[in-house]
Design a protein around this motif. Structure first.
Motif, PDB file in Angstrom:
ATOM      1  N   ALA A 106      44.520 118.250  30.590  1.00 16.15           N
ATOM      2  CA  ALA A 106      44.856 116.959  31.182  1.00 16.15           C
ATOM      3  C   ALA A 106      44.969 117.133  32.692  1.00 16.15           C
ATOM      4  CB  ALA A 106      46.166 116.443  30.612  1.00 16.15           C
ATOM      5  N   THR A 107      44.444 116.151  33.416  1.00 13.98           N
ATOM      6  CA  THR A 107      44.590 116.124  34.868  1.00 13.98           C
ATOM      7  C   THR A 107      45.387 114.880  35.254  1.00 13.98           C
ATOM      8  OG1 THR A 107      42.585 114.832  35.347  1.00 13.98           O
ATOM      9  CG2 THR A 107      42.330 117.222  35.194  1.00 13.98           C
ATOM     10  N   TRP A 108      46.102 114.996  36.368  1.00 12.56           N
ATOM     11  CA  TRP A 108      46.786 113.842  36.949  1.00 12.56           C
ATOM     12  C   TRP A 108      46.180 113.666  38.325  1.00 12.56           C
ATOM     13  CZ3 TRP A 108      52.790 113.420  37.843  1.00 12.56           C
ATOM     14  CH2 TRP A 108      53.119 112.102  38.149  1.00 12.56           C
ATOM     15  N   ASN A 109      45.209 112.769  38.423  1.00  5.13           N
ATOM     16  CA  ASN A 109      44.454 112.554  39.667  1.00  5.13           C
ATOM     17  C   ASN A 109      45.216 111.625  40.602  1.00  5.13           C
ATOM     18  OD1 ASN A 109      42.396 114.043  38.483  1.00  5.13           O
ATOM     19  ND2 ASN A 109      41.369 112.230  37.706  1.00  5.13           N
ATOM     20  N   PHE A 110      45.355 112.045  41.864  1.00  3.18           N
ATOM     21  CA  PHE A 110      45.950 111.228  42.918  1.00  3.18           C
ATOM     22  C   PHE A 110      44.839 110.904  43.915  1.00  3.18           C
ATOM     23  CE2 PHE A 110      49.435 113.693  41.212  1.00  3.18           C
ATOM     24  CZ  PHE A 110      50.450 112.752  41.096  1.00  3.18           C
ATOM     25  N   TRP A 111      44.394 109.647  43.942  1.00  2.00           N
ATOM     26  CA  TRP A 111      43.302 109.232  44.820  1.00  2.00           C
ATOM     27  C   TRP A 111      43.876 108.898  46.186  1.00  2.00           C
ATOM     28  CZ3 TRP A 111      38.462 110.189  43.663  1.00  2.00           C
ATOM     29  CH2 TRP A 111      38.166 110.463  42.333  1.00  2.00           C
ATOM     30  N   LEU A 112      43.620 109.780  47.173  1.00  2.33           N
ATOM     31  CA  LEU A 112      44.090 109.576  48.540  1.00  2.33           C
ATOM     32  C   LEU A 112      43.244 108.526  49.247  1.00  2.33           C
ATOM     33  CD1 LEU A 112      44.720 113.305  49.466  1.00  2.33           C
ATOM     34  CD2 LEU A 112      46.287 111.666  48.414  1.00  2.33           C
ATOM     35  N   THR A 113      41.963 108.505  48.916  1.00  2.21           N
ATOM     36  CA  THR A 113      41.019 107.482  49.374  1.00  2.21           C
ATOM     37  C   THR A 113      40.143 107.162  48.165  1.00  2.21           C
ATOM     38  OG1 THR A 113      39.214 108.958  50.046  1.00  2.21           O
ATOM     39  CG2 THR A 113      40.967 108.595  51.673  1.00  2.21           C
ATOM     40  N   PRO A 114      39.270 106.168  48.258  1.00  2.00           N
ATOM     41  CA  PRO A 114      38.376 105.914  47.118  1.00  2.00           C
ATOM     42  C   PRO A 114      37.461 107.097  46.798  1.00  2.00           C
ATOM     43  CG  PRO A 114      38.411 104.019  48.568  1.00  2.00           C
ATOM     44  CD  PRO A 114      39.174 105.115  49.271  1.00  2.00           C
ATOM     45  N   GLU A 115      37.276 108.007  47.752  1.00  2.00           N
ATOM     46  CA  GLU A 115      36.391 109.149  47.543  1.00  2.00           C
ATOM     47  C   GLU A 115      37.104 110.460  47.257  1.00  2.00           C
ATOM     48  OE1 GLU A 115      36.185 107.314  50.520  1.00  2.00           O
ATOM     49  OE2 GLU A 115      34.650 105.982  49.702  1.00  2.00           O
ATOM     50  N   LEU A 116      38.356 110.607  47.646  1.00  3.31           N
ATOM     51  CA  LEU A 116      39.032 111.905  47.627  1.00  3.31           C
ATOM     52  C   LEU A 116      40.261 111.886  46.718  1.00  3.31           C
ATOM     53  CD1 LEU A 116      39.251 114.793  48.833  1.00  3.31           C
ATOM     54  CD2 LEU A 116      40.714 113.788  50.597  1.00  3.31           C
ATOM     55  N   ALA A 117      40.280 112.829  45.764  1.00  6.57           N
ATOM     56  CA  ALA A 117      41.429 112.967  44.864  1.00  6.57           C
ATOM     57  C   ALA A 117      41.892 114.416  44.824  1.00  6.57           C
ATOM     58  CB  ALA A 117      41.069 112.511  43.454  1.00  6.57           C
ATOM     59  N   LEU A 118      43.193 114.586  44.697  1.00  2.00           N
ATOM     60  CA  LEU A 118      43.803 115.890  44.436  1.00  2.00           C
ATOM     61  C   LEU A 118      44.445 115.800  43.063  1.00  2.00           C
ATOM     62  CD1 LEU A 118      45.628 116.485  47.836  1.00  2.00           C
ATOM     63  CD2 LEU A 118      43.383 117.324  47.142  1.00  2.00           C
ATOM     64  N   TYR A 119      44.460 116.930  42.337  1.00  2.14           N
ATOM     65  CA  TYR A 119      45.060 116.869  41.006  1.00  2.14           C
ATOM     66  C   TYR A 119      45.648 118.201  40.575  1.00  2.14           C
ATOM     67  CZ  TYR A 119      40.610 118.966  39.442  1.00  2.14           C
ATOM     68  OH  TYR A 119      39.507 119.775  39.285  1.00  2.14           O
ATOM     69  N   PRO A 120      46.778 118.123  39.848  1.00  4.61           N
ATOM     70  CA  PRO A 120      47.236 119.260  39.062  1.00  4.61           C
ATOM     71  C   PRO A 120      46.639 119.126  37.664  1.00  4.61           C
ATOM     72  CG  PRO A 120      48.955 117.615  39.128  1.00  4.61           C
ATOM     73  CD  PRO A 120      47.805 117.087  39.950  1.00  4.61           C
ATOM     74  N   LYS A 121      46.508 120.250  36.978  1.00  9.11           N
ATOM     75  CA  LYS A 121      45.857 120.250  35.669  1.00  9.11           C
ATOM     76  C   LYS A 121      46.486 121.312  34.781  1.00  9.11           C
ATOM     77  CE  LYS A 121      41.311 121.280  33.788  1.00  9.11           C
ATOM     78  NZ  LYS A 121      39.945 121.586  34.133  1.00  9.11           N
ATOM     79  N   VAL A 122      46.529 121.025  33.486  1.00 10.48           N
ATOM     80  CA  VAL A 122      46.979 121.994  32.491  1.00 10.48           C
ATOM     81  C   VAL A 122      45.911 122.057  31.405  1.00 10.48           C
ATOM     82  CG1 VAL A 122      48.719 122.526  30.756  1.00 10.48           C
ATOM     83  CG2 VAL A 122      49.414 121.541  32.935  1.00 10.48           C
ATOM     84  N   ASP A 123      45.485 123.263  31.062  1.00  8.96           N
ATOM     85  CA  ASP A 123      44.522 123.498  29.986  1.00  8.96           C
ATOM     86  C   ASP A 123      45.154 124.376  28.929  1.00  8.96           C
ATOM     87  OD1 ASP A 123      42.183 122.217  30.916  1.00  8.96           O
ATOM     88  OD2 ASP A 123      41.586 123.949  32.110  1.00  8.96           O
ATOM     89  N   VAL A 124      44.785 124.145  27.692  1.00 13.93           N
ATOM     90  CA  VAL A 124      45.113 125.056  26.605  1.00 13.93           C
ATOM     91  C   VAL A 124      43.788 125.381  25.921  1.00 13.93           C
ATOM     92  CG1 VAL A 124      45.640 123.225  24.935  1.00 13.93           C
ATOM     93  CG2 VAL A 124      46.595 125.497  24.615  1.00 13.93           C
ATOM     94  N   GLY A 125      43.614 126.639  25.557  1.00 15.23           N
ATOM     95  CA  GLY A 125      42.337 127.027  24.972  1.00 15.23           C
ATOM     96  C   GLY A 125      42.437 128.329  24.205  1.00 15.23           C
ATOM     97  N   TYR A 126      41.274 128.859  23.896  1.00 13.77           N
ATOM     98  CA  TYR A 126      41.185 130.089  23.117  1.00 13.77           C
ATOM     99  C   TYR A 126      40.083 130.963  23.701  1.00 13.77           C
ATOM    100  CZ  TYR A 126      41.430 133.165  19.087  1.00 13.77           C
ATOM    101  OH  TYR A 126      41.612 134.249  18.280  1.00 13.77           O
ATOM    102  N   TRP A 127      40.416 132.198  24.077  1.00 21.74           N
ATOM    103  CA  TRP A 127      39.425 133.172  24.540  1.00 21.74           C
ATOM    104  C   TRP A 127      38.717 133.745  23.313  1.00 21.74           C
ATOM    105  CZ3 TRP A 127      37.535 135.076  29.060  1.00 21.74           C
ATOM    106  CH2 TRP A 127      38.252 134.889  30.221  1.00 21.74           C
ATOM    107  N   LEU A 128      37.414 133.698  23.308  1.00 22.16           N
ATOM    108  CA  LEU A 128      36.605 134.425  22.329  1.00 22.16           C
ATOM    109  C   LEU A 128      35.819 135.448  23.142  1.00 22.16           C
ATOM    110  CD1 LEU A 128      35.207 131.313  20.460  1.00 22.16           C
ATOM    111  CD2 LEU A 128      36.979 132.839  19.635  1.00 22.16           C
ATOM    112  N   GLY A 129      36.034 136.729  22.898  1.00 23.05           N
ATOM    113  CA  GLY A 129      35.390 137.725  23.728  1.00 23.05           C
ATOM    114  C   GLY A 129      34.836 138.881  22.938  1.00 23.05           C
ATOM    115  N   TRP A 130      33.832 139.530  23.524  1.00 23.34           N
ATOM    116  CA  TRP A 130      33.225 140.685  22.888  1.00 23.34           C
ATOM    117  C   TRP A 130      32.747 141.651  23.959  1.00 23.34           C
ATOM    118  CZ3 TRP A 130      31.450 135.800  23.191  1.00 23.34           C
ATOM    119  CH2 TRP A 130      30.234 135.593  23.826  1.00 23.34           C
TER     120      TRP A 130
END
Length: 182
Positions: A106-130
């Motif tokens: 999920a991201t929480w986008n903060f639009w400073l202008t119509p073109e520019l956004a800053l955001y914090p984000k949290v991801d949950v996932g699973y590493w599959l590795g070999w």
């Protein structure tokens, strides 16, 4: 994040004069592709992608000058690492490790202008590795690895007429790419 820093950021954004169309809803659906760099002790490079879908397009702040929105991101990254392990008097081992990282976030986008956004984000996932090329004469095999992970990130989106440029730094990975609205 420190509460004082967050409040200062919100106050700064609120002080920026925005044209009326900055507060108008904009389509947030976007397909992003990017290069991935892990500059850790064993450097990794790869490719990734995300599908961004609006969760709360009207945002949570309901402020006349701050346009925010919550989005859901679904996607995956593929990262390739290679290294050489050697000890004095013993033969070295050249190996590589490939990781596939399916995520939901999920991201929480903060639009400073119509073109520019800053955001914090949290991801949950699973590493599959070999592992590849691990030729260990002592019997310490490394057939694969996997595990869940939680990662945070900070990012920026800059919208151009046909494409959005994205930069994201989080939990050791740097992502640079482009997003295509649909």
């Amino acid at each position: 994040m420190n509460r004082a820093i967050l409040l200062a950021l919100v106050a700064l954004v609120a002080a920026i004069p925005l044209p009326a169309d900055a507060r108008a809803p904009r389509r947030s659906e976007m397909l992003s592709v990017w290069g991935v760099l892990d500059a850790g002790p064993v450097s990794g490079v790869g490719l990734g992608g995300r599908l961004m879908l609006p969760l709360v397009p009207q945002g949570l702040l309901h402020h006349p000058r701050i346009k925010d929105e919550l989005t859901l991101e679904l996607g995956a990254d593929f990262v390739h690492y290679s290294d050489r392990v050697a000890y004095p008097g013993y033969p070295g081992v050249d190996y590589s490790w490939n990781g596939f990282l399916p995520v939901v976030g999920a991201t929480w986008n903060f639009w400073l202008t119509p073109e520019l956004a800053l955001y914090p984000k949290v991801d949950v996932g699973y590493w599959l590795g070999w592992y590849s090329g691990w030729n260990d004469p002592y019997g310490y095999g490394h057939p694969g690895w996997g595990g869940t992970f939680l990662q945070g990130a900070l990012g920026v989106i800059y919208r151009l007429p046909a494409v959005s440029l994205r930069l994201e730094l989080g939990s050791g990975l740097l992502r640079v790419g482009a997003g295509f609205p649909f």
